[in-house]
Each structure stands twice: as C-alpha cells, then as structure tokens.
Write an enzyme that holds these catalytic residues in place. Structure first.
Site, PDB file in Angstrom:
ATOM      1  N   GLU A   2       0.837  -1.204   0.000  1.00  0.00           N
ATOM      2  CA  GLU A   2       0.000   0.000   0.000  1.00  0.00           C
ATOM      3  C   GLU A   2       0.875   1.259   0.000  1.00  0.00           C
ATOM      4  O   GLU A   2       0.672   2.195   0.777  1.00  0.00           O
ATOM      5  CB  GLU A   2      -0.960  -0.010   1.191  1.00  0.00           C
ATOM      6  CG  GLU A   2      -1.917  -1.191   1.170  1.00  0.00           C
ATOM      7  CD  GLU A   2      -3.086  -1.042   2.135  1.00  0.00           C
ATOM      8  OE1 GLU A   2      -3.000  -0.219   3.072  1.00  0.00           O
ATOM      9  OE2 GLU A   2      -4.099  -1.737   1.937  1.00  0.00           O
ATOM     10  N   GLU A  10      -5.248  -9.076   0.491  1.00  0.00           N
ATOM     11  CA  GLU A  10      -5.761  -9.031   1.862  1.00  0.00           C
ATOM     12  C   GLU A  10      -7.279  -8.884   1.818  1.00  0.00           C
ATOM     13  O   GLU A  10      -7.802  -8.057   1.080  1.00  0.00           O
ATOM     14  CB  GLU A  10      -5.177  -7.840   2.644  1.00  0.00           C
ATOM     15  CG  GLU A  10      -3.690  -7.909   2.903  1.00  0.00           C
ATOM     16  CD  GLU A  10      -3.181  -6.675   3.650  1.00  0.00           C
ATOM     17  OE1 GLU A  10      -4.013  -5.922   4.205  1.00  0.00           O
ATOM     18  OE2 GLU A  10      -1.951  -6.467   3.663  1.00  0.00           O
TER      19      GLU A  10
END
Length: 495
Positions: free
Chosen positions: A116, A263
């Site tokens: 991220e 995720e």
C-alpha cells in the site's frame, strides 16, 4: 441438500490448466508472544494451508517452510523500498539473499514489493516501478522470472467512484505511476494486487451499504445492486470492488491483467463503536469468501474466472496499534487455537483438517436470555435430551445459569444428532466451538470421543440466572414455537 463441512481452513481445486484459484493466509507478526517459525509451519501443515504471504522475507520462516510444498509470497518491506528502488545492485542483493538462497526448497512463487505504498509511504511512489523492474531483472538473471511473479499490493482507496463499478477510475494523480506499473504487470504476466476490505467500506458508508451485502449473505433479487451502465447485478461488496479494479484498469486501456486479492477478512472483536466486529460476522464473511473462491464464482464482469485471495490473517495480533478490531482479524490466537470454526457448504474439493470430532455446541455469550430459555425448554422437551444431570444436586447443576444449562442441553442434542451443523443452531443462540465445556464432574458427551483433542477445559462465560432445572420448567408454547422455527430452517435448507 449441500453438505456442510466444519473446517478450520481449506485449500483449493484447480481453476484452470495454467493457474490455480486459491485461498491463502497472511502471516503478521505483531504478537506479544509470536510462535517460532517451526510452530507456525506446524500449524500451517496441520490445517493444510498451502498458500501464505509473509510481510517480509524472514530467514527463519523461509527455512522452516522449506520442503513443505507450501507456496510462499515474500515481501520487500516498505522500509527497504527506497534503497531497492534506487539501486539495481541493492535489488539484486535482496533477491540473492531472500529468494535465490532459499529456492526451490522453499516454494517462493511471488515477490510483493512494498505494501500500500501510495498511502503508507507516498514519498516512495515515484520509485515504485523502478523497484519492481529491478527485482524482476534480478529474477531474470537467476532464471527465476518464469516461476516467480512480481507485483505490489495496493489499497482499494486508490479507486475512485467504485460504484457503479463501470464508472470506476484510479485517482488521476497516481496515473504517472500506475500506467507504467500496469505496463510492467502486463508485460510480465503478473497480477494486479488489491487489498479488499468490505468491513471498512461498510463502516464508512454510514448505513448506505447493508451488512448482508458486505458479508456475502444471499440477497433477494430485488435487493441486488444493479450497475445501470452494464446491467450487471452485484450481490456483495467484494465482487463490486474487484470489478471496479477491472473497469479502472480498462479506463487506462489495460484489459488483460488478472486481479489477486492480497488481503481480505473481517475482525472478530471491536470497540463499542464497532458493533459489527463479531465472531459471527467474521465467520460468515470468511466462510463465504472461501466458498466464493473455491466455487470459481468469479465476478459479474468475469463470471467463472475465480479471483484468488489471501485471508487477513493467520493470528490475532495483540500488539497492533489502533482500535480493538485491529488486533482481532486472525483465524487463530497465538497458541494456535481457532477463534471460530469456518462454515463451508459445497466447496468442491476440500482437503483441510476435519475437526468434526473436536467440536461442541455452546450457548452464545451474547444470546438473549429469553431466547436461550426457549431453546433450553425445547431441547429438554421435544428435543428429547436427557437433562437429568442439570437437576439440583446432579453434576451439571452448577453453575445454575440459563447459559450453562443451555450449553449442556445444546451439546447433548448436537452430539446425539451426529454433530450435524443444523443441530447446533437453536434459532441463532448456539454456536459450534472447539472448547470442551466440561467442568469439574460435569463431563459433556463429546468429551468421551477417543479422537477428540481438547484445547482447554474452560467453562463458557455465564450471565443469566435460571430459577430451576430445565427439565422442570419446559414451556409448551415456547417449545412448540421453537420446534416450528427449527423445522422451517430445515425445510428451507432442503429446498
């Protein structure tokens, strides 16, 4: 009627001749007492978890995973990203130490470069594509580029206007990085890695997103969300977000890059302002996610093409900062005890550890006392459970609470009905557990199973006092009502 399996985790059947659709798990390490690598791998093997993602390239873990066949995604941590993105030789050294020295004994299949980055380390975004290319070049030099994919997990927040999915696009300020990144992924045959968290989408929607829609629960046709531009019907947030990624890539003229969800999950506990972070919702979401992947459901835009996913995560991480929910995304606690037993129906080829002989039926801590009493009355009446051990002076009379007595009656009914999942529902006030509720001289029926392994012998928490033994206080009206409910549920499942 579909067979309902009670499992801890699953691996998947082949999705195509070239690729497998899979469910994996992320392994975080923010635990006050992190199990050592051999213990972690023992748990993975016991539960037949065949895909894992590490947030680093820990040498101990990679050595412990050697010769297990488990497919491993290793990661370049964000703190190492700047150095690797600015130096080809640094990237080559990283690959030499963390990939080449362990492969093929450790079945490394993927390198995740950062995590991220756009939101967690934005100053590294300009060199992210360089880092991808440098890692790829090092793999090419070692003749491993065909065996190992390189990509970077991205947050779903970079996708703007995600619903309807057909209107989705990436934050334009990121395109100067995203366009060369997508070109890299397309040229190397890698994945677009996306972290998808319907829990946060639901929490941030202020009631706009229904809970059932976030949890993959079946919706009636009139509650499905329709994309007016494509007329595609969406029944869950997960599919909508994945398709939003496909459409966003298409808006930049990239149409053949597969999505891999790195995720996804749901927390099992939260603070007071997080009322939907519960064990029941976490179980529902992850069970439905696994089923969704294993059934090769695909998305409305790409039906029948499964999107593989890594569940976040293997362990509850008790030292993570932030709200209580941040510490409770795990499938297991630090001792390897399951937080809950996943519920899977019609999941195709299932190769996971069967925990049927290690399960009990207990009253839910949060159950309404009146509902518990009605269920207890039914179990000791029409359910034909022998509740005499609950009489005053008998071994299971204490603690004299509705919850404790209901747990005994529920488990007795569950055991005598062959541990069928439907036998532990009782209109939603009971749940299957791996904790043996036996205490003192009160031995539950399942505790005599020769194959059972009891994780602990702690009695479940009790809250409501009963006024007498269930055998003496059966209410015919509530029992009859409950019987109708149970029969209705059974009939619905058989349709």
């Amino acid at each position: 009627m579909a067979l309902l399996f009670l499992l801890l985790l699953v691996v998947v059947s082949a999705a195509s001749a070239d690729e497998e659709a899979f469910i994996g798990v992320n392994i975080g390490t923010d635990l006050s007492d992190m199990p050592d690598p051999t213990q972690v791998v023992a748990l993975l093997k016991k539960q037949q978890i065949r895909y894992v993602r590490l947030y680093n390239a820990d040498r101990g873990m990679l050595l412990a995973l050697a010769n297990t066949g488990i497919k491993v995604a290793v990661s370049v941590p964000n703190e190492q990203l700047l150095a690797i993105g600015q130096s080809n030789s640094t990237a080559a050294n990283w690959v030499s130490q963390n990939v080449v020295s362990h492969y093929p004994a450790t079945n490394i299949t993927t390198v995740c470069v950062g995590s991220e980055v756009f939101t967690s380390l934005p100053n590294a975004a300009p060199i992210l594509v360089n880092a991808l290319r440098f890692i790829q070049s090092a793999l090419v030099a070692s003749n491993l580029d065909r065996q190992i994919k390189v990509s970077t997990p991205l947050p779903s927040s970079i996708i703007l206007d995600p619903f309807p999915p057909s209107q989705a696009f990436f934050n334009h300020s990121l395109n100067r990085v995203l366009v060369p990144m997508l070109s890299f992924l397309q040229s190397t045959g890698s994945y677009f890695m996306l972290n998808v968290y319907p829990y946060y989408d639901y929490m941030q929607s202020n009631g706009v997103i229904p809970l059932d829609y976030a949890l993959f629960k079946p919706l009636p046709a009139n509650r499905e969300v329709v994309d007016a531009n494509t007329l595609l019907h969406y029944t869950n947030v997960f599919d909508a977000m994945v398709d939003a990624a496909f459409f966003a890539m298409a808006s930049l003229n990239f149409t053949n890059i597969p999505v891999l969800v790195t995720e996804s999950g749901w927390p099992s506990k939260g603070d007071s302002h997080e009322p939907d972070a519960t064990i029941e919702n976490a179980n529902t979401y992850n069970s439905n996610l696994i089923r969704h992947v294993l059934n090769k459901t695909g998305t409305p835009k790409h039906p029948g093409i499964a999107v593989s996913a890594y569940i976040y995560e293997l362990y509850n991480e008790d030292t993570r900062p932030g709200p209580l929910s941040e510490k409770n995304w795990g499938l297991f606690d630090g001792n390897g005890v399951p937080i809950y037993i996943l519920r899977l129906t019609g999941s195709g080829s299932v190769l996971a550890n069967d925990t049927t002989n290690q399960t009990y039926c207990a009253a839910k801590d949060s159950a309404d006392s009146k509902m518990l009493q009605a269920a207890l009355d039914w179990a000791c009446g029409p359910g034909k459970v022998d509740c005499s051990p609950l009489l005053q002076g008998q071994p299971c009379y204490e603690p004299d609470t509705v919850s404790a007595h209901a747990t005994y009656a529920f488990d007795a009914y569950y055991q005598k009905n062959g541990k069928a999942p439907l036998a532990c529902d009782f209109n939603g006030v009971a749940a299957i557990t791996t904790t043996n509720p036996s205490h003192g001289s009160c031995l539950f029926l399942g505790s005599s199973d020769k194959n059972a392994t009891f994780l602990n012998s702690t009695a479940p928490a009790m809250s409501s006092k009963s006024s007498g033994s269930p055998a003496q206080q059966c209410n015919p009206v509530s029992a009859a009502y409950f019987m109708i409910v149970v029969v209705s549920i059974a009939s619905a499942l058989l349709l």
